[in-house]
Write an enzyme that holds these catalytic residues in place. Structure first.
Site, mmCIF file in Angstrom:
data_model
loop_
_atom_site.group_PDB
_atom_site.id
_atom_site.type_symbol
_atom_site.label_atom_id
_atom_site.label_comp_id
_atom_site.label_asym_id
_atom_site.label_seq_id
_atom_site.Cartn_x
_atom_site.Cartn_y
_atom_site.Cartn_z
ATOM 1 N N CYS A 122 2.913 7.081 0.584
ATOM 2 C CA CYS A 122 2.643 5.648 0.735
ATOM 3 C C CYS A 122 2.365 5.237 2.179
ATOM 4 C CB CYS A 122 3.827 4.847 0.226
ATOM 5 S SG CYS A 122 5.310 5.250 1.138
ATOM 6 N N ASP B 22 4.665 4.847 4.493
ATOM 7 C CA ASP B 22 5.804 4.155 5.097
ATOM 8 C C ASP B 22 6.505 5.077 6.099
ATOM 9 O OD1 ASP B 22 5.153 2.083 3.518
ATOM 10 O OD2 ASP B 22 6.788 2.327 2.094
ATOM 11 N N CYS C 145 8.770 -0.083 2.054
ATOM 12 C CA CYS C 145 9.067 -0.890 0.870
ATOM 13 C C CYS C 145 10.544 -1.273 0.837
ATOM 14 C CB CYS C 145 8.701 -0.099 -0.380
ATOM 15 S SG CYS C 145 9.824 1.281 -0.672
ATOM 16 N N CYS D 251 11.136 7.308 -2.247
ATOM 17 C CA CYS D 251 11.464 6.485 -1.077
ATOM 18 C C CYS D 251 12.760 6.965 -0.426
ATOM 19 C CB CYS D 251 11.602 5.023 -1.468
ATOM 20 S SG CYS D 251 10.223 4.420 -2.457
#
Ligand code: FES
Length: 123
Positions: free
Chosen positions: A33, A35, A58, A102
């Protein structure tokens, strides 16, 4: 879909910021992603005495970052190093399956910060 622990750490993240004279810094990006998390640690007598983070990511990544700083403060380096992403997710009351990736950020940034500390300590 998120546990109340995730929502709490997302809405009120603990230990946000940087430690300018950190003993170790770890940066980890999530290729899926984009991040990024940056983790700062302060170490005394092989124990993590302080930790702060900056995460551009996120909500789950912010909750993971916040939780991992809480989990490692006061812990001996060896114990902190053994913390897995699954343990962080469990402390957060679980993450939805599509958000499990994540949790990589926290555990991996921590390992890098400890590596960085060890490299500096040897130098
Ligand atoms: Fe990127 Fe969660 S979507 S870390």
């Amino acid at each position: 879909m998120y546990s109340k622990e995730v929502m709490d750490h997302f809405m009120n993240p603990r230990n946000v910021g940087e430690i300018p004279d950190a003993d170790g810094v770890g940066v980890e990006g999530n290729p899926t992603c984009g991040d990024v998390m940056k983790l700062f640690i302060k170490v005394e007598d092989d124990r993590i005495v302080d930790a702060k983070f900056q995460t551009f990511g996120c909500g789950a990544a912010i909750a993971v970052s916040s939780m991992i700083t809480e989990m490692i403060k006061g812990k001996p380096l060896e114990e902190a190093e053994a913390i897995s992403k699954e343990q962080v997710a469990k402390q957060l009351g679980g993450l939805p399956p599509q958000k499990m990736h994540c949790s990589n950020l926290g555990a991996d940034a921590l390992k890098k910060a400890i590596e960085d500390y060890r490299k500096k300590a040897k130098a």
